[in-house]
Design a protein around this motif. Sequence first.
Motif, PDB file in Angstrom:
ATOM      1  N   ARG A  13      -9.445  24.255  14.208  1.00  0.00           N
ATOM      2  CA  ARG A  13      -9.215  22.950  14.834  1.00  0.00           C
ATOM      3  C   ARG A  13      -9.632  21.811  13.905  1.00  0.00           C
ATOM      4  NH1 ARG A  13      -5.396  22.944  17.560  1.00  0.00           N
ATOM      5  NH2 ARG A  13      -5.051  24.808  16.327  1.00  0.00           N
ATOM      6  N   ASP A  14     -10.730  22.010  13.170  1.00  0.00           N
ATOM      7  CA  ASP A  14     -11.194  20.930  12.288  1.00  0.00           C
ATOM      8  C   ASP A  14     -10.193  20.683  11.155  1.00  0.00           C
ATOM      9  OD1 ASP A  14     -11.743  23.404  11.222  1.00  0.00           O
ATOM     10  OD2 ASP A  14     -13.831  22.977  10.716  1.00  0.00           O
ATOM     11  N   LEU A  15      -9.595  21.763  10.651  1.00  0.00           N
ATOM     12  CA  LEU A  15      -8.590  21.584   9.605  1.00  0.00           C
ATOM     13  C   LEU A  15      -7.335  20.936  10.180  1.00  0.00           C
ATOM     14  CD1 LEU A  15      -7.482  21.933   6.776  1.00  0.00           C
ATOM     15  CD2 LEU A  15      -6.861  24.294   7.348  1.00  0.00           C
ATOM     16  N   TYR A  16      -6.943  21.338  11.374  1.00  0.00           N
ATOM     17  CA  TYR A  16      -5.758  20.741  12.003  1.00  0.00           C
ATOM     18  C   TYR A  16      -5.928  19.231  12.131  1.00  0.00           C
ATOM     19  CZ  TYR A  16      -2.651  19.115  15.664  1.00  0.00           C
ATOM     20  OH  TYR A  16      -1.740  18.384  16.383  1.00  0.00           O
ATOM     21  N   HIS A  17      -7.089  18.792  12.603  1.00  0.00           N
ATOM     22  CA  HIS A  17      -7.304  17.351  12.798  1.00  0.00           C
ATOM     23  C   HIS A  17      -7.416  16.619  11.463  1.00  0.00           C
ATOM     24  CE1 HIS A  17      -7.476  17.504  17.109  1.00  0.00           C
ATOM     25  NE2 HIS A  17      -8.360  18.481  17.077  1.00  0.00           N
ATOM     26  N   ARG A  18      -7.872  17.325  10.429  1.00  0.00           N
ATOM     27  CA  ARG A  18      -7.917  16.714   9.105  1.00  0.00           C
ATOM     28  C   ARG A  18      -6.506  16.514   8.546  1.00  0.00           C
ATOM     29  NH1 ARG A  18     -11.893  13.826   6.583  1.00  0.00           N
ATOM     30  NH2 ARG A  18     -13.939  14.699   7.048  1.00  0.00           N
ATOM     31  N   LEU A  19      -5.651  17.483   8.810  1.00  0.00           N
ATOM     32  CA  LEU A  19      -4.289  17.405   8.298  1.00  0.00           C
ATOM     33  C   LEU A  19      -3.424  16.471   9.115  1.00  0.00           C
ATOM     34  CD1 LEU A  19      -3.555  21.175   7.509  1.00  0.00           C
ATOM     35  CD2 LEU A  19      -4.015  19.363   5.854  1.00  0.00           C
ATOM     36  N   ARG A  20      -3.772  16.354  10.379  1.00  0.00           N
ATOM     37  CA  ARG A  20      -2.931  15.567  11.267  1.00  0.00           C
ATOM     38  C   ARG A  20      -3.013  14.085  10.915  1.00  0.00           C
ATOM     39  NH1 ARG A  20      -3.381  14.989  17.878  1.00  0.00           N
ATOM     40  NH2 ARG A  20      -1.443  13.779  18.145  1.00  0.00           N
ATOM     41  N   GLY A  21      -1.897  13.523  10.615  1.00  0.00           N
ATOM     42  CA  GLY A  21      -1.809  12.093  10.328  1.00  0.00           C
ATOM     43  C   GLY A  21      -0.517  11.606  10.935  1.00  0.00           C
ATOM     44  N   VAL A  22       0.446  11.322  10.091  1.00  0.00           N
ATOM     45  CA  VAL A  22       1.783  10.987  10.554  1.00  0.00           C
ATOM     46  C   VAL A  22       2.559  12.295  10.722  1.00  0.00           C
ATOM     47  CG1 VAL A  22       3.921   9.777  10.046  1.00  0.00           C
ATOM     48  CG2 VAL A  22       1.729   8.773   9.383  1.00  0.00           C
ATOM     49  N   GLU A  23       2.958  12.599  11.928  1.00  0.00           N
ATOM     50  CA  GLU A  23       3.685  13.835  12.200  1.00  0.00           C
ATOM     51  C   GLU A  23       5.186  13.562  12.262  1.00  0.00           C
ATOM     52  OE1 GLU A  23       2.352  16.012  15.566  1.00  0.00           O
ATOM     53  OE2 GLU A  23       0.278  16.140  14.880  1.00  0.00           O
ATOM     54  N   ILE A  24       5.939  14.407  11.570  1.00  0.00           N
ATOM     55  CA  ILE A  24       7.389  14.299  11.569  1.00  0.00           C
ATOM     56  C   ILE A  24       7.957  15.613  12.106  1.00  0.00           C
ATOM     57  CG2 ILE A  24       9.457  13.956  10.172  1.00  0.00           C
ATOM     58  CD1 ILE A  24       7.729  12.483   8.148  1.00  0.00           C
ATOM     59  N   GLN A  25       8.608  15.538  13.229  1.00  0.00           N
ATOM     60  CA  GLN A  25       9.239  16.709  13.820  1.00  0.00           C
ATOM     61  C   GLN A  25      10.676  16.812  13.298  1.00  0.00           C
ATOM     62  OE1 GLN A  25       7.790  18.958  15.799  1.00  0.00           O
ATOM     63  NE2 GLN A  25       5.827  17.885  15.930  1.00  0.00           N
ATOM     64  N   ILE A  26      10.972  17.891  12.591  1.00  0.00           N
ATOM     65  CA  ILE A  26      12.313  18.082  12.046  1.00  0.00           C
ATOM     66  C   ILE A  26      13.065  19.061  12.933  1.00  0.00           C
ATOM     67  CG2 ILE A  26      13.662  18.848  10.059  1.00  0.00           C
ATOM     68  CD1 ILE A  26      11.341  18.080   8.291  1.00  0.00           C
ATOM     69  N   PRO A  27      14.154  18.636  13.546  1.00  0.00           N
ATOM     70  CA  PRO A  27      14.920  19.537  14.424  1.00  0.00           C
ATOM     71  C   PRO A  27      15.482  20.714  13.631  1.00  0.00           C
ATOM     72  CG  PRO A  27      15.625  17.248  14.694  1.00  0.00           C
ATOM     73  CD  PRO A  27      14.765  17.298  13.471  1.00  0.00           C
ATOM     74  N   PRO A  28      15.687  21.852  14.276  1.00  0.00           N
ATOM     75  CA  PRO A  28      16.316  22.985  13.589  1.00  0.00           C
ATOM     76  C   PRO A  28      17.718  22.622  13.126  1.00  0.00           C
ATOM     77  CG  PRO A  28      16.239  23.366  15.960  1.00  0.00           C
ATOM     78  CD  PRO A  28      15.406  22.150  15.694  1.00  0.00           C
ATOM     79  N   LEU A  29      18.199  23.329  12.128  1.00  0.00           N
ATOM     80  CA  LEU A  29      19.488  23.012  11.525  1.00  0.00           C
ATOM     81  C   LEU A  29      20.628  23.087  12.535  1.00  0.00           C
ATOM     82  CD1 LEU A  29      20.729  22.211   8.842  1.00  0.00           C
ATOM     83  CD2 LEU A  29      21.013  24.637   8.301  1.00  0.00           C
ATOM     84  N   ARG A  30      20.517  23.974  13.527  1.00  0.00           N
ATOM     85  CA  ARG A  30      21.585  24.101  14.534  1.00  0.00           C
ATOM     86  C   ARG A  30      21.743  22.840  15.368  1.00  0.00           C
ATOM     87  NH1 ARG A  30      17.346  27.300  16.247  1.00  0.00           N
ATOM     88  NH2 ARG A  30      16.289  26.598  18.148  1.00  0.00           N
TER      89      ARG A  30
END
Length: 208
Positions: free
Chosen positions: A62-79
């Motif tokens: 969890r601590d690493l997740y919160h460290r990495l979490r900043g601007v999140e970009i959700q990329i839709p699947p290619l389909r």
Amino acid sequence: GTLFLDEVGDLSSESQARILRAIETKRFRRVGGKEEIQADFRIIAATNKNISDPVRHPEFRRDLYHRLRGVEIQIPPLRDRKEDIEELAEHFLNEARGMAKRPLRGFAEGAIAFLRERSWPGNVRELKYCVEAAVTFGVGEYITVDDLKAMASAHEQEHRPLTLAEVERQHILRALDYCNGRVVDAARLLGISKTKLYERLAEYRTKQ
């Protein structure tokens, strides 16, 4: 500089601890090195796993997740963004024909339509593999629907993945067909001796 961590959700617990420490201290040690090095960097991380859900992925810190979490970009699947397929396919084709040193003219009629019809469970990587493999194993001036079908991922096909021997057999027979059955021309196209090609064809006949 920028450090890109691909598939960060697959990091081992040991690697997660090392990454976390590097992020927090801005210091790291080279492999085999004895001294720590101070560095100023940013991280871009990517994953196809929902590491934000601690229930589904409790192994991700969890601590690493919160460290990495900043601007999140959700990329839709290619389909879900099939309008991107043609541009991506053209890009992968240009890259692959340069590496293979093949003077390909592009995609034949119907090839892009075939790519758009697939659901691509492997997303962009699967598309890239499909195009690169078609460039490698194709024999004509254009990438055809048959080239793409032969190399498409087995995820959406009814048959199992081909073995290397089966891929070789398919490629040899397609080269022979392209040369109208002329063994000498097919051998030259494949970059093997006609003796070797005759041996392969004899093997295929005995296995029928």
